[in-house]
Design a protein around this motif. Structure first.
Motif, PDB file in Angstrom:
ATOM      1  N   VAL A  65       0.865  -1.169   0.000  1.00 17.97           N
ATOM      2  CA  VAL A  65       0.000   0.000   0.000  1.00 17.97           C
ATOM      3  C   VAL A  65       0.905   1.223   0.000  1.00 17.97           C
ATOM      4  CG1 VAL A  65      -1.809   1.268   1.217  1.00 17.97           C
ATOM      5  CG2 VAL A  65      -1.811  -1.234   1.259  1.00 17.97           C
ATOM      6  N   LEU A  66       0.716   2.071  -1.007  1.00 14.80           N
ATOM      7  CA  LEU A  66       1.506   3.287  -1.163  1.00 14.80           C
ATOM      8  C   LEU A  66       0.623   4.508  -1.021  1.00 14.80           C
ATOM      9  CD1 LEU A  66       3.435   2.471  -4.470  1.00 14.80           C
ATOM     10  CD2 LEU A  66       4.305   2.231  -2.162  1.00 14.80           C
ATOM     11  N   LYS A  67       1.246   5.600  -0.652  1.00 17.28           N
ATOM     12  CA  LYS A  67       0.601   6.900  -0.782  1.00 17.28           C
ATOM     13  C   LYS A  67       1.391   7.594  -1.879  1.00 17.28           C
ATOM     14  CE  LYS A  67      -0.988   9.048   2.809  1.00 17.28           C
ATOM     15  NZ  LYS A  67      -1.056   9.835   4.059  1.00 17.28           N
ATOM     16  N   LEU A  68       0.746   7.799  -3.045  1.00 15.08           N
ATOM     17  CA  LEU A  68       1.397   8.379  -4.213  1.00 15.08           C
ATOM     18  C   LEU A  68       0.794   9.754  -4.454  1.00 15.08           C
ATOM     19  CD1 LEU A  68       3.487   7.713  -6.402  1.00 15.08           C
ATOM     20  CD2 LEU A  68       1.633   6.767  -7.765  1.00 15.08           C
ATOM     21  N   ASN A  69       1.598  10.792  -4.220  1.00 17.89           N
ATOM     22  CA  ASN A  69       1.127  12.179  -4.296  1.00 17.89           C
ATOM     23  C   ASN A  69      -0.154  12.369  -3.488  1.00 17.89           C
ATOM     24  OD1 ASN A  69       3.299  12.966  -5.819  1.00 17.89           O
ATOM     25  ND2 ASN A  69       2.184  13.028  -7.748  1.00 17.89           N
ATOM     26  N   GLY A  70      -0.175  11.776  -2.300  1.00 17.62           N
ATOM     27  CA  GLY A  70      -1.302  11.946  -1.385  1.00 17.62           C
ATOM     28  C   GLY A  70      -2.451  10.975  -1.589  1.00 17.62           C
ATOM     29  N   GLN A  71      -2.441  10.178  -2.655  1.00 16.81           N
ATOM     30  CA  GLN A  71      -3.524   9.225  -2.902  1.00 16.81           C
ATOM     31  C   GLN A  71      -3.074   7.822  -2.530  1.00 16.81           C
ATOM     32  OE1 GLN A  71      -4.894   9.612  -6.984  1.00 16.81           O
ATOM     33  NE2 GLN A  71      -6.642  10.734  -6.194  1.00 16.81           N
ATOM     34  N   ARG A  72      -3.961   7.084  -1.874  1.00 15.63           N
ATOM     35  CA  ARG A  72      -3.684   5.699  -1.471  1.00 15.63           C
ATOM     36  C   ARG A  72      -3.803   4.784  -2.692  1.00 15.63           C
ATOM     37  NH1 ARG A  72      -4.319   2.578   3.472  1.00 15.63           N
ATOM     38  NH2 ARG A  72      -5.013   0.475   2.934  1.00 15.63           N
ATOM     39  N   VAL A  73      -2.775   3.953  -2.895  1.00 20.19           N
ATOM     40  CA  VAL A  73      -2.752   2.999  -4.007  1.00 20.19           C
ATOM     41  C   VAL A  73      -2.379   1.627  -3.444  1.00 20.19           C
ATOM     42  CG1 VAL A  73      -1.662   2.404  -6.207  1.00 20.19           C
ATOM     43  CG2 VAL A  73      -2.006   4.804  -5.609  1.00 20.19           C
ATOM     44  N   GLU A  74      -3.222   0.621  -3.710  1.00 20.27           N
ATOM     45  CA  GLU A  74      -2.952  -0.739  -3.264  1.00 20.27           C
ATOM     46  C   GLU A  74      -2.469  -1.556  -4.450  1.00 20.27           C
ATOM     47  OE1 GLU A  74      -6.069  -2.497  -0.941  1.00 20.27           O
ATOM     48  OE2 GLU A  74      -6.586  -0.563  -0.046  1.00 20.27           O
ATOM     49  N   LEU A  75      -1.285  -2.162  -4.302  1.00 19.99           N
ATOM     50  CA  LEU A  75      -0.678  -2.951  -5.366  1.00 19.99           C
ATOM     51  C   LEU A  75      -0.651  -4.427  -4.976  1.00 19.99           C
ATOM     52  CD1 LEU A  75       2.451  -0.720  -6.046  1.00 19.99           C
ATOM     53  CD2 LEU A  75       0.308  -0.713  -7.302  1.00 19.99           C
ATOM     54  N   GLN A  76      -0.920  -5.291  -5.929  1.00 18.06           N
ATOM     55  CA  GLN A  76      -0.802  -6.739  -5.749  1.00 18.06           C
ATOM     56  C   GLN A  76       0.201  -7.228  -6.780  1.00 18.06           C
ATOM     57  OE1 GLN A  76      -2.434  -9.233  -3.655  1.00 18.06           O
ATOM     58  NE2 GLN A  76      -0.793 -10.406  -4.577  1.00 18.06           N
ATOM     59  N   ALA A  77       1.226  -7.928  -6.342  1.00 19.10           N
ATOM     60  CA  ALA A  77       2.247  -8.446  -7.258  1.00 19.10           C
ATOM     61  C   ALA A  77       2.115  -9.955  -7.391  1.00 19.10           C
ATOM     62  CB  ALA A  77       3.639  -8.090  -6.753  1.00 19.10           C
ATOM     63  N   LYS A  78       2.355 -10.431  -8.592  1.00 24.91           N
ATOM     64  CA  LYS A  78       2.413 -11.872  -8.852  1.00 24.91           C
ATOM     65  C   LYS A  78       3.692 -12.142  -9.616  1.00 24.91           C
ATOM     66  CE  LYS A  78      -2.581 -12.478  -9.170  1.00 24.91           C
ATOM     67  NZ  LYS A  78      -3.691 -12.885 -10.028  1.00 24.91           N
ATOM     68  N   ASP A  79       4.496 -13.076  -9.108  1.00 23.00           N
ATOM     69  CA  ASP A  79       5.701 -13.441  -9.835  1.00 23.00           C
ATOM     70  C   ASP A  79       5.379 -14.572 -10.812  1.00 23.00           C
ATOM     71  OD1 ASP A  79       5.620 -15.793  -8.323  1.00 23.00           O
ATOM     72  OD2 ASP A  79       7.218 -15.159  -6.968  1.00 23.00           O
ATOM     73  N   ARG A  80       6.380 -15.053 -11.525  1.00 18.59           N
ATOM     74  CA  ARG A  80       6.131 -16.058 -12.559  1.00 18.59           C
ATOM     75  C   ARG A  80       5.566 -17.347 -11.974  1.00 18.59           C
ATOM     76  NH1 ARG A  80      11.561 -18.974 -14.042  1.00 18.59           N
ATOM     77  NH2 ARG A  80      12.687 -18.680 -12.111  1.00 18.59           N
TER      78      ARG A  80
END
Length: 167
Positions: A65-80
């Motif tokens: 979970v990031l705060k990018l320029n004040g906005q909350r962004v939730e990222l989900q990563a999947k590897d190979r």
């Protein structure tokens, strides 16, 4: 290669060999990133400036979970490997067989949010692990019942140490 998503409609393929060799959806991605410390970064991309702060990182579930320029962004990563299991229809089968939660990294237990006997659902917060001056919420990897807690509040833990046993 990673597949990064912020929802079902926003998916990117990210490949990196080194910090200066990143591709996004097969195209070179040029950026400058400066580590400001304490999980904060300054990023320059195509003449635009971005401030990023890591709010939460769950390395087991591969979510950030990031705060990018004040906005909350939730990222989900999947590897190979995640993508291969998904293609084979095995991603849910492995999650259902989890018997324990292990520490993804060394750190200090700063909060315990469950008790033995408590029923939890996949994604429910179980513990908070402080590592590298960041708090990481460790979540239930699958639905289940907490059998026992193998750590106490303010315990130092090592990577791979069993924290929670499920029944």
């Amino acid at each position: 290669m990673f597949q990064i998503s912020t929802g079902p409609s926003q998916v990117w393929e990210v490949d990196y060999r080194a910090a200066d060799s990143v591709t996004l959806n097969g195209q070179p991605f040029a950026w400058d990133i400066a580590d400001l410390g304490a999980g904060r970064f300054h990023i320059l991309h195509e003449g635009r400036s971005y401030n990023a702060e890591v709010i939460e990182a769950d390395y087991v579930a591969k979510t950030i979970v990031l705060k990018l320029n004040g906005q909350r962004v939730e990222l989900q990563a999947k590897d190979r490997f995640d993508l291969l299991l998904e293609r084979l229809g095995m991603s849910n089968a492995t999650a259902a067989k989890v018997n324990e939660l292990k520490a993804p990294m060394p750190g200090l237990i700063v909060d315990i949010r469950v008790q033995p006997g408590q029923t939890v659902q996949k994604g429910d917060p179980l513990l908070v692990l402080e590592a590298m001056k960041m708090e990481n919420i460790l979540k239930a990897p699958a639905d289940g019942t907490v059998g026992s807690l193998k750590v106490g509040l303010r315990d130092n833990v090592q990577k791979g140490q069993v924290l929670v046993q499920f029944t």
